[in-house]
Design an enzyme around this catalytic site. Structure first.
Site, PDB file in Angstrom:
ATOM      1  N   SER A 142       5.203   1.672  -6.118  1.00  0.00           N
ATOM      2  CA  SER A 142       5.540   1.762  -4.697  1.00  0.00           C
ATOM      3  C   SER A 142       5.430   0.367  -4.095  1.00  0.00           C
ATOM      4  O   SER A 142       4.693  -0.484  -4.626  1.00  0.00           O
ATOM      5  CB  SER A 142       4.565   2.708  -3.987  1.00  0.00           C
ATOM      6  OG  SER A 142       4.694   2.608  -2.576  1.00  0.00           O
ATOM      7  N   TYR A 155      -4.245   5.086  -1.000  1.00  0.00           N
ATOM      8  CA  TYR A 155      -2.963   5.235  -1.710  1.00  0.00           C
ATOM      9  C   TYR A 155      -2.511   3.889  -2.255  1.00  0.00           C
ATOM     10  O   TYR A 155      -2.111   3.777  -3.420  1.00  0.00           O
ATOM     11  CB  TYR A 155      -1.917   5.812  -0.771  1.00  0.00           C
ATOM     12  CG  TYR A 155      -0.533   5.869  -1.384  1.00  0.00           C
ATOM     13  CD1 TYR A 155      -0.247   6.776  -2.398  1.00  0.00           C
ATOM     14  CD2 TYR A 155       0.481   5.008  -0.962  1.00  0.00           C
ATOM     15  CE1 TYR A 155       1.014   6.828  -2.975  1.00  0.00           C
ATOM     16  CE2 TYR A 155       1.745   5.059  -1.524  1.00  0.00           C
ATOM     17  CZ  TYR A 155       2.006   5.971  -2.532  1.00  0.00           C
ATOM     18  OH  TYR A 155       3.242   6.013  -3.109  1.00  0.00           O
TER      19      TYR A 155
END
Length: 235
Positions: A142, A155
């Site tokens: 990501s 995250y």
């Protein structure tokens, strides 16, 4: 590199990016092994792929946080299609990540899926790839593995970990014939992401197919080319 007759395992393949990666790989001729927790969704996608021209698909219900289940996924894949050429670590969770929210349960789940799940997948497939001196591990990371905002601490930490794993593994596997690619998408138009992050009217999000095409690019390079890092962002 032609993908016809190659075999790929894709985790998190029951929707969104994982489903699109599986469909694109099959369109290129690869046999695909779909893994996720939802057996019903996997079976529907598998049936859809098997009605088209291209590679074949099977569905294997798998919880990537369970090492035994991941090993069973690898075993079923090899029993059906033989040697594994591509392993796509796509399964991931986006949950409450601000440290001040103190959502410890959410943090544990993200660590289990986003980090342990990736390591379990690599561990299951790597011995066979090394024995054959060929194979490709693709980790779907990501942009949060490259930058952090005030609400993404945990995250982002898991995605920085995926990036570190990819970078280190690529160095470990240099000159073995086994490739590693780390692909980092920005905001993608999937139910999970938009539900968590909301819509941004100023920026059109990526489509899952945009990420899938990046995977196809990485895994179809000549044997001597290793695409280590791809970042895919909305304009």
């Amino acid at each position: 590199m032609e993908l016809t007759g190659k075999t790929a395992i894709i985790t998190g393949a029951s929707a969104g990016i994982g489903q699109s990666i599986a469909e694109h790989l099959a369109e290129e001729g690869a046999n695909v092994v779909l893994a996720a927790r939802s057996a019903e969704k996997l079976e529907a996608i598998s049936e859809s792929i098997n009605t088209r021209e291209g590679g074949k698909a099977i569905a294997v219900q798998t919880d990537v946080t369970d090492k035994t289940a991941v090993d069973r996924l690898f075993k079923k894949a090899t029993e059906e299609f033989g040697d594994i050429d591509i392993y796509v670590n796509n399964a991931g969770l986006v949950l409450s990540s601000a440290i001040t929210d103190r959502e410890v349960g959410a943090w544990d789940k993200m660590i289990d899926v986003n980090i342990k799940g990736v390591l379990y997948g690599i561990d299951s497939v790597l011995p066979q790839m090394l024995d054959r001196s060929q194979g490709h591990i693709v980790n779907i990371d990501s942009v949060s593995g490259h930058e952090v905002n005030k609400s993404s601490a945990v995250y982002a930490a898991t995605k920085y970990a995926v990036r570190a794993i990819s970078e280190s593994l690529e160095k470990e596997l240099a000159r073995t014939g086994v490739k590693v690619s780390n692909i980092s998408p920005g905001r993608v138009d999937t139910e999970r992401v938009l539900r968590k992050l909301g819509d941004d009217p100023k920026r059109k999000p990526l489509k899952p197919a945009d990420v899938a095409r990046a995977v196809i690019y990485a895994v179809t390079q000549p044997d001597y080319v290793n695409v280590n890092e791809i970042i895919v962002r909305p304009v």
